[in-house]
Design a protein around this motif. Structure first.
Motif, mmCIF file in Angstrom:
data_model
loop_
_atom_site.group_PDB
_atom_site.id
_atom_site.type_symbol
_atom_site.label_atom_id
_atom_site.label_comp_id
_atom_site.label_asym_id
_atom_site.label_seq_id
_atom_site.Cartn_x
_atom_site.Cartn_y
_atom_site.Cartn_z
ATOM 1 N N ALA A 320 0.830 -1.207 0.000
ATOM 2 C CA ALA A 320 0.000 0.000 0.000
ATOM 3 C C ALA A 320 0.866 1.258 0.000
ATOM 4 N N LEU A 321 1.928 1.264 0.807
ATOM 5 C CA LEU A 321 2.808 2.437 0.869
ATOM 6 C C LEU A 321 3.550 2.664 -0.446
ATOM 7 N N SER A 322 3.827 1.579 -1.178
ATOM 8 C CA SER A 322 4.580 1.716 -2.430
ATOM 9 C C SER A 322 3.790 2.440 -3.507
ATOM 10 N N PHE A 323 2.475 2.555 -3.335
ATOM 11 C CA PHE A 323 1.650 3.234 -4.341
ATOM 12 C C PHE A 323 1.482 4.727 -4.038
ATOM 13 N N SER A 324 2.403 5.292 -3.270
ATOM 14 C CA SER A 324 2.409 6.730 -3.023
ATOM 15 C C SER A 324 3.718 7.325 -3.538
ATOM 16 N N PRO A 325 3.730 7.866 -4.765
ATOM 17 C CA PRO A 325 4.950 8.488 -5.297
ATOM 18 C C PRO A 325 5.501 9.590 -4.401
ATOM 19 N N LYS A 326 4.624 10.325 -3.746
ATOM 20 C CA LYS A 326 5.090 11.393 -2.861
ATOM 21 C C LYS A 326 5.903 10.807 -1.699
ATOM 22 N N PHE A 327 5.430 9.684 -1.176
ATOM 23 C CA PHE A 327 6.154 9.013 -0.103
ATOM 24 C C PHE A 327 7.528 8.556 -0.598
ATOM 25 N N GLY A 328 7.566 8.002 -1.794
ATOM 26 C CA GLY A 328 8.833 7.545 -2.366
ATOM 27 C C GLY A 328 9.806 8.690 -2.597
ATOM 28 N N GLU A 329 9.296 9.825 -3.092
ATOM 29 C CA GLU A 329 10.151 10.996 -3.319
ATOM 30 C C GLU A 329 10.688 11.555 -2.009
ATOM 31 N N LEU A 330 9.871 11.493 -0.970
ATOM 32 C CA LEU A 330 10.319 11.972 0.333
ATOM 33 C C LEU A 330 11.480 11.126 0.850
ATOM 34 N N ILE A 331 11.382 9.816 0.697
ATOM 35 C CA ILE A 331 12.463 8.931 1.111
ATOM 36 C C ILE A 331 13.725 9.207 0.298
ATOM 37 N N ALA A 332 13.551 9.522 -0.973
ATOM 38 C CA ALA A 332 14.699 9.758 -1.856
ATOM 39 C C ALA A 332 15.440 11.047 -1.536
ATOM 40 N N THR A 333 14.874 11.916 -0.682
ATOM 41 C CA THR A 333 15.543 13.174 -0.346
ATOM 42 C C THR A 333 16.625 13.014 0.716
ATOM 43 N N VAL A 334 16.788 11.810 1.262
ATOM 44 C CA VAL A 334 17.823 11.599 2.282
ATOM 45 C C VAL A 334 19.183 11.952 1.682
ATOM 46 N N PRO A 335 19.907 12.916 2.271
ATOM 47 C CA PRO A 335 21.146 13.414 1.663
ATOM 48 C C PRO A 335 22.370 12.545 1.956
ATOM 49 N N ALA A 336 23.477 12.883 1.284
ATOM 50 C CA ALA A 336 24.694 12.073 1.355
ATOM 51 C C ALA A 336 25.238 11.962 2.768
ATOM 52 N N GLY A 337 25.200 13.049 3.547
ATOM 53 C CA GLY A 337 25.744 13.011 4.896
ATOM 54 C C GLY A 337 25.060 11.985 5.772
ATOM 55 N N VAL A 338 23.744 11.937 5.694
ATOM 56 C CA VAL A 338 22.981 10.956 6.477
ATOM 57 C C VAL A 338 23.345 9.537 6.034
ATOM 58 N N LEU A 339 23.450 9.354 4.716
ATOM 59 C CA LEU A 339 23.812 8.034 4.202
ATOM 60 C C LEU A 339 25.214 7.639 4.641
ATOM 61 N N GLY A 340 26.128 8.609 4.664
ATOM 62 C CA GLY A 340 27.495 8.312 5.080
ATOM 63 C C GLY A 340 27.573 7.862 6.518
ATOM 64 N N GLY A 341 26.838 8.533 7.406
ATOM 65 C CA GLY A 341 26.829 8.133 8.806
ATOM 66 C C GLY A 341 26.222 6.764 9.002
ATOM 67 N N ALA A 342 25.076 6.523 8.340
ATOM 68 C CA ALA A 342 24.407 5.228 8.477
ATOM 69 C C ALA A 342 25.227 4.111 7.841
ATOM 70 N N ALA A 343 25.818 4.388 6.677
ATOM 71 C CA ALA A 343 26.592 3.357 5.980
ATOM 72 C C ALA A 343 27.847 2.973 6.744
ATOM 73 N N THR A 344 28.452 3.918 7.449
ATOM 74 C CA THR A 344 29.628 3.596 8.262
ATOM 75 C C THR A 344 29.286 2.502 9.264
ATOM 76 N N MET A 345 28.134 2.619 9.875
ATOM 77 C CA MET A 345 27.677 1.606 10.835
ATOM 78 C C MET A 345 27.216 0.344 10.106
ATOM 79 N N LEU A 346 26.421 0.528 9.066
ATOM 80 C CA LEU A 346 25.786 -0.589 8.383
ATOM 81 C C LEU A 346 26.807 -1.505 7.719
ATOM 82 N N TYR A 347 27.726 -0.928 6.958
ATOM 83 C CA TYR A 347 28.719 -1.746 6.265
ATOM 84 C C TYR A 347 29.650 -2.433 7.258
ATOM 85 N N GLY A 348 29.974 -1.711 8.345
ATOM 86 C CA GLY A 348 30.781 -2.333 9.389
ATOM 87 C C GLY A 348 30.069 -3.503 10.036
#
Length: 429
Positions: A320-348
């Motif tokens: 049901a959530l996948s049928f909301s393009p606005k929701f998907g676009e909002l998730i896609a706005t996560v910037p590089a800095g946030v991804l870098g912090g999370a990926a440091t933990m996640l990949y480790g």
């Protein structure tokens, strides 16, 4: 229980779980409680499932769509015996990023399809002949090495995102670390999601988030689907991922069996087939490869509710959530800095998971075969060695995985022939 696995029996009065009892996969609580637990499963899978498409620059809504579809298929194929959610697999991050550089997104999707087909075929073999041979082909020293090198191979990608916005990345990483020790229960298990939310708020305050695509997106609409393209060159990147998916799926089936007290060996092959089909469908439509999710197993361990009815709720909610393009676009706005912090933990964490497999398997590194297998595989994978044969290219993950398998079995065969290895492969209890 029905052939579809939907004939649940009400557990007790449907309102509570007594101490020492569990709600079995074939049981359910009252529907309001079941729906609540299902939504909890959605929250548990949310952070990790969305990180994969964001890190690999693929549509989050599409990945969520195939995650929901995959979960429903998994429940149907296993006939409701294995409660599990199929979310985005971290093992696909490295091969998708590598293949995109040469073959684009379509080429990466072709690799996802290939991995899914191979996984389904492995599942068919397991269902026919049993899962015992997996431990023979992939003992803990080999499996742990492959899982570890996949996580550590991604370290440069984490650093690239981290240095793009170091303050935001540091706050994100710090929030993940603190959340993992400050909160109990489900919140403690959602530390990565909490860290991403905190980092995202900091990024907004620092002007690092671009909302331009959110305003123009529709509230309701179809996810963005894309067809794959097939190149021989991606096979060397994606086929090793199958080894990780096999280990994850079989490990999760064993975990659920231990927690519920049920023997689920007979459906291990079905679980692999289901994940293989789900991954194949995702690749054909533009989603990321899937795997059974430890986050959701953690929710079951905390609630003692293993009902597959809750997973039907989770899968349908994801759809049901996948049928909301606005929701998907909002998730896609996560910037590089946030991804870098999370990926440091996640990949480790992926790298350390390989070490955990060694520890749980009591791998004896005084044994020359074990230490050689791990040493060579890790360096080849982390340094990202490459080897090109015509159109076929092999990068660090493929070469490291091949090295682990060939060195272990090659040295084992030679040692038995010569009688030269005296140290046991595993440590005594």
């Amino acid at each position: 229980m029905s052939m579809l696995g939907t004939g649940w029996k009400l557990h007790g009065d449907g309102r509570s779980v007594r101490p020492g009892e569990v709600v079995a996969p074939q049981e359910r609580l009252a529907w309001p409680l079941t729906i609540g637990i299902g939504l909890q499963h959605v929250v548990a899978m949310f952070g990790s499932t969305f990180l994969v498409p964001i890190l690999t620059h693929m549509p989050p809504a599409t990945t969520l769509f195939f995650s929901g579809i995959g979960t429903v298929l998994f429940l149907l194929i296993t006939r409701g015996r294995v409660p599990s959610y199929l979310g985005s697999s971290f093992a696909f991050i490295a091969p998708i990023l590598a293949s995109q550089q040469q073959f684009g997104v379509a080429g990466a999707l072709g690799g996802v399809v290939a991995a899914g087909i191979v996984l389904a075929l492995v599942g068919a073999v397991v269902q026919a002949f049993g899962a015992h041979w997996i431990n023979v082909v992939m003992p803990p020293v080999v499996t742990g090495s492959i899982v570890a090198l996949i996580g550590l191979n991604l370290a440069p990608s984490a650093k690239q995102n981290f240095v793009a916005a170091p303050i935001t990345a540091f706050v994100t990483l710090l929030a993940i670390i603190l959340a993992s020790v400050l909160f109990r229960g489900i919140l403690g298990r959602l530390s990565i999601l909490i860290g991403v939310v905190v980092g995202y708020l900091v990024a907004i305050a620092r002007g690092e988030v671009n909302f331009s695509g959110v305003g123009s997106a529709a509230w309701i609409g179809l996810p963005h689907f894309q067809t794959p393209a097939f190149h021989v060159g991606v096979l060397g990147l994606f086929v090793p991922v199958v080894l990780v998916l096999v280990a994850e799926n079989v490990g999760h089936v064993k975990s659920v069996a231990a927690m519920t007290g049920q023997n689920l060996d007979g459906v291990a092959g079905r679980a692999l087939i289901a994940d293989g089909i789900a991954t194949t469908l995702a690749g054909f439509g533009g989603g990321s490869g899937t795997t059974t999710y430890a986050e959701n197993i953690g929710v079951m361990a905390a609630t003692k509710v293993y009902s597959t009815a809750a997973y039907w709720v989770a899968g349908l909610c994801a759809l049901a959530l996948s049928f909301s393009p606005k929701f998907g676009e909002l998730i896609a706005t996560v910037p590089a800095g946030v991804l870098g912090g999370a990926a440091t933990m996640l990949y480790g964490m992926i790298g350390v998971l390989g070490v955990k497999i060694w520890v749980q398997g009591r791998v004896n590194f005084s044994n020359q075969i074990n230490i050689t297998t791990a040493a060579v595989a890790l360096i080849v994978g982390v340094a990202d060695y490459t080897w090109n044969v015509g159109q076929l290219g092999f990068a660090g993950i493929a070469l490291g995985s091949a090295a682990a398998l060939l060195i272990y079995h090659g040295m084992t065969g030679l040692a038995r022939w010569r009688g030269t290895v005296r140290e046991p492969e595993s440590e005594s209890v």
